[in-house]
Write a protein that holds these residues in place. Structure first.
Motif, PDB file in Angstrom:
ATOM      1  N   ALA A  89      51.244  43.677  40.169  1.00  0.00           N
ATOM      2  CA  ALA A  89      50.460  45.052  40.523  1.00  0.00           C
ATOM      3  C   ALA A  89      49.550  44.785  41.483  1.00  0.00           C
ATOM      4  O   ALA A  89      48.692  43.981  41.515  1.00  0.00           O
ATOM      5  N   PHE A  90      49.653  46.172  42.197  1.00  0.00           N
ATOM      6  CA  PHE A  90      48.548  46.133  43.333  1.00  0.00           C
ATOM      7  C   PHE A  90      47.302  47.123  42.770  1.00  0.00           C
ATOM      8  O   PHE A  90      47.505  48.117  42.372  1.00  0.00           O
ATOM      9  N   GLY A  91      46.072  46.509  42.815  1.00  0.00           N
ATOM     10  CA  GLY A  91      44.803  47.050  42.431  1.00  0.00           C
ATOM     11  C   GLY A  91      43.982  46.162  41.768  1.00  0.00           C
ATOM     12  O   GLY A  91      44.574  45.016  41.648  1.00  0.00           O
ATOM     13  N   PRO A  92      42.711  46.510  41.615  1.00  0.00           N
ATOM     14  CA  PRO A  92      41.848  45.369  41.089  1.00  0.00           C
ATOM     15  C   PRO A  92      41.921  45.262  39.956  1.00  0.00           C
ATOM     16  O   PRO A  92      42.492  46.077  39.036  1.00  0.00           O
ATOM     17  N   SER A  93      41.406  44.330  39.178  1.00  0.00           N
ATOM     18  CA  SER A  93      41.388  43.879  37.785  1.00  0.00           C
ATOM     19  C   SER A  93      40.429  44.904  37.131  1.00  0.00           C
ATOM     20  O   SER A  93      39.577  45.379  37.986  1.00  0.00           O
ATOM     21  N   ARG A  94      40.509  44.971  35.708  1.00  0.00           N
ATOM     22  CA  ARG A  94      39.295  45.785  35.239  1.00  0.00           C
ATOM     23  C   ARG A  94      37.900  45.265  35.651  1.00  0.00           C
ATOM     24  O   ARG A  94      37.136  46.361  35.905  1.00  0.00           O
ATOM     25  N   ALA A  95      37.820  44.024  35.670  1.00  0.00           N
ATOM     26  CA  ALA A  95      36.306  43.623  36.168  1.00  0.00           C
ATOM     27  C   ALA A  95      35.962  44.028  37.580  1.00  0.00           C
ATOM     28  O   ALA A  95      35.013  44.420  37.626  1.00  0.00           O
ATOM     29  N   ALA A  96      36.908  43.898  38.596  1.00  0.00           N
ATOM     30  CA  ALA A  96      36.592  44.172  39.698  1.00  0.00           C
ATOM     31  C   ALA A  96      36.715  45.837  40.024  1.00  0.00           C
ATOM     32  O   ALA A  96      35.749  46.042  40.889  1.00  0.00           O
ATOM     33  N   ALA A  97      37.169  46.315  39.205  1.00  0.00           N
ATOM     34  CA  ALA A  97      37.319  47.961  39.294  1.00  0.00           C
ATOM     35  C   ALA A  97      36.051  48.497  38.907  1.00  0.00           C
ATOM     36  O   ALA A  97      35.499  49.628  39.197  1.00  0.00           O
ATOM     37  N   GLN A  98      35.112  47.711  38.340  1.00  0.00           N
ATOM     38  CA  GLN A  98      33.811  48.107  38.233  1.00  0.00           C
ATOM     39  C   GLN A  98      32.785  48.504  39.449  1.00  0.00           C
ATOM     40  O   GLN A  98      32.030  49.118  39.305  1.00  0.00           O
ATOM     41  N   ILE A  99      33.363  48.008  40.478  1.00  0.00           N
ATOM     42  CA  ILE A  99      32.754  48.430  41.951  1.00  0.00           C
ATOM     43  C   ILE A  99      32.796  49.975  42.017  1.00  0.00           C
ATOM     44  O   ILE A  99      32.127  50.667  42.420  1.00  0.00           O
ATOM     45  N   GLU A 100      33.766  50.696  41.191  1.00  0.00           N
ATOM     46  CA  GLU A 100      33.917  52.134  41.217  1.00  0.00           C
ATOM     47  C   GLU A 100      33.565  52.558  39.808  1.00  0.00           C
ATOM     48  O   GLU A 100      32.773  53.819  39.792  1.00  0.00           O
ATOM     49  N   SER A 101      33.616  51.964  38.948  1.00  0.00           N
ATOM     50  CA  SER A 101      33.506  52.398  37.345  1.00  0.00           C
ATOM     51  C   SER A 101      32.206  52.213  36.867  1.00  0.00           C
ATOM     52  O   SER A 101      31.763  52.840  35.896  1.00  0.00           O
ATOM     53  N   SER A 102      31.546  51.367  37.623  1.00  0.00           N
ATOM     54  CA  SER A 102      29.835  51.236  37.373  1.00  0.00           C
ATOM     55  C   SER A 102      28.999  51.433  38.672  1.00  0.00           C
ATOM     56  O   SER A 102      29.157  50.613  39.480  1.00  0.00           O
ATOM     57  N   LYS A 103      28.356  52.592  38.640  1.00  0.00           N
ATOM     58  CA  LYS A 103      27.589  52.727  39.935  1.00  0.00           C
ATOM     59  C   LYS A 103      26.608  51.677  40.146  1.00  0.00           C
ATOM     60  O   LYS A 103      26.104  51.216  41.114  1.00  0.00           O
ATOM     61  N   TRP A 104      26.130  51.193  38.742  1.00  0.00           N
ATOM     62  CA  TRP A 104      24.957  50.060  38.888  1.00  0.00           C
ATOM     63  C   TRP A 104      25.372  48.714  39.275  1.00  0.00           C
ATOM     64  O   TRP A 104      24.953  47.945  40.004  1.00  0.00           O
ATOM     65  N   PHE A 105      26.715  48.567  38.797  1.00  0.00           N
ATOM     66  CA  PHE A 105      27.506  47.391  39.153  1.00  0.00           C
ATOM     67  C   PHE A 105      27.508  47.319  40.793  1.00  0.00           C
ATOM     68  O   PHE A 105      27.325  46.119  41.305  1.00  0.00           O
ATOM     69  N   ALA A 106      27.968  48.533  41.157  1.00  0.00           N
ATOM     70  CA  ALA A 106      28.116  48.441  42.789  1.00  0.00           C
ATOM     71  C   ALA A 106      26.787  48.220  43.489  1.00  0.00           C
ATOM     72  O   ALA A 106      26.769  47.522  44.444  1.00  0.00           O
ATOM     73  N   LYS A 107      25.910  48.569  42.645  1.00  0.00           N
ATOM     74  CA  LYS A 107      24.338  48.402  43.623  1.00  0.00           C
ATOM     75  C   LYS A 107      24.206  47.009  43.397  1.00  0.00           C
ATOM     76  O   LYS A 107      23.624  46.501  44.445  1.00  0.00           O
TER      77      LYS A 107
END
Ligand code: AMP
Ligand code: GLY
Length: 421
Positions: A89-107
């Protein structure tokens, strides 16, 4: 390869269209797809967030590669679920998708990577957030964001301090569901926005051309925000395009790998560009919509080679795709009333009157029982033209947009115009 495309918007039609050009593509299957993807293969009536349903279909259809379009299934762990069942599958794991799904994780990733971004604070109570606004003062208007995914609606850019306080009550009051249980309040930046996407495999990146989308419904950026009214590529106002990838994408993917959330898939940085300074407003963990509809037609070569290498976590074949150096303009045709209430089921005329060099990507479309393409959503079509200059691409795009009509159809007339003044 038998390729499953998850999602049913213009982005997914553009992905299906580009991947279908690969000599290694045997079949395109879309879940749920639209009338555009139906012309490239088979549509299956499965919602993109139905993880079990998609895993079942992937097995039944002997899928070799699943390409995930939207953010919600990524954040819900669809890639992990498919990979556990042996489906590439092409796309991030749930953990890596946090770069979008959590603004604070991204920061926190951007802080760790030393990437310039809008500075902010995290709040888990309305009381503390209100207090912070009082410290900032009435003229220091910030931007308020639900930490979690809120279908693109969880960002509030208030024009008055009272609106900022109201936003805090709305966010913590559950207006955006669990996405608003934590709220980020950040500095408000000004400038011009651009979208920078790259395909990523661990710490390897393959940059795509930059693009600019138009969010407001009406010309001159008036009216409410939409899912995107048009886009052009590339913008003329980013001086150092290579620097965007070497100073933003590269350190971010290295930081993610170091923090055990290695990224594979498409990394999208939303940038604010002002007088030589560049800041990240947000990251997305998937192709932009409608950016993809303008960017993919600029690429020569086999996108499948890159996407497969990313999904396998292998080094990216850097020569797989090249950019023609041309420009593109993509104009969305939407249903009257959108982004508010609108009607569907309207027959679309003129699709076969479009120039053969122009791509019409479907978003909210469906086939009626008698095989007529009808409207089925707010954003209906994206008409994309590629040419040597933005001015030419714009002329061709609008010339073709005018040939397509349906009851109540509406489009912006100023896409890419600001670059030509
Ligand atoms: P986002 O979902 O974070 O991209 O936010 C949606 C839109 O809100 C962006 O495209 C910007 O127009 C605006 N925005 C987000 N963050 C900021 C910021 N820190 N300063 C100014 N505008 C912002
Ligand atoms: N065009 C903005 C996005 O895809 O999030």
């Amino acid at each position: 390869m038998r390729i499953l495309i998850v999602g049913g918007g213009g982005r997914e039609h553009a992905l299906a269209w580009k991947l279908a050009q690969s000599p290694r593509c045997e079949a395109i299957i879309s879940a749920p797809g639209n009338a555009g993807t139906a012309s490239l293969g088979q549509n299956l009536p499965i919602r993109d967030t139905d993880i079990e349903g998609i895993c079942r279909v992937a097995a039944e259809q002997r899928i070799d590669l699943a390409v995930i379009g939207p953010e919600a299934p990524l954040a819900a762990g669809l890639v992990d679920a498919l990979m556990e069942r042996g489906v590439l599958a092409f796309g991030p794991s749930r953990a890596a998708a946090q770069i979008e799904s959590s603004k604070w994780f991204a920061k926190s990733i951007m802080r760790g990577a030393g990437v310039p971004h809008a500075q902010g604070e995290l709040f888990d109570s309305a009381q503390a957030a209100h207090k912070w606004l009082e410290i900032l003062g009435p003229d220091d208007l910030p931007v308020l964001k639900a930490d979690g995914l809120a279908a693109g609606k969880g960002v509030i850019v208030p024009d008055h301090i009272d609106d900022a306080h109201q936003a805090i009550d709305d966010l913590f009051g559950g207006k955006f569901g669990s996405a608003g249980e934590r709220v980020v309040i950040e500095d408000r930046l000004s400038g011009m926005e651009a979208s920078a996407m790259s395909i990523v495999s661990g710490t390897d990146i393959a940059p795509l051309p930059l693009s600019c989308d138009y969010k407001r419904i009406m010309d001159d950026d008036r009216g409410p925000n939409t899912g995107g009214m048009g886009v052009y590529a590339p913008p003329g106002f980013v001086a150092d395009v290579e620097g965007v990838f070497s100073e933003i994408h590269q350190p971010v993917v290295e930081q993610m790998a170091a923090q055990e959330s290695e990224f594979r898939g498409l990394l999208y940085a939303g940038l604010m560009v002002a007088d030589g300074s560049l800041n990240v407003l947000e990251f997305n963990a998937r192709f932009g919509d409608p950016e993809t509809q303008a960017v993919l037609p600029l690429l020569d070569g086999d996108l499948l080679d890159l996407i497969e290498a990313s999904a396998r976590g292998r080094p990216l074949p850097q020569d797989a795709i090249s950019h023609s150096g041309q420009a593109s303009v993509s104009v969305a045709i939407v249903s009257g009333g959108y982004p508010g209430a609108y009607e569907t089921g309207k027959p679309i005329d003129g699709l076969d009157a479009v120039d053969s060099s122009v791509d019409v990507f479907h978003a909210g479309t469906a086939l009626s029982d008698d095989g007529q393409v009808v409207t089925a959503g707010g954003r209906v079509l994206a008409v994309t033209a590629v040419a040597d200059t933005l001015a030419e691409a714009r002329g061709i795009a609008y010339d073709n947009v005018r040939r397509i009509t349906f009851d109540g159809s509406f489009y912006r007339t100023d896409i890419a115009q600001r670059e030509l003044i």
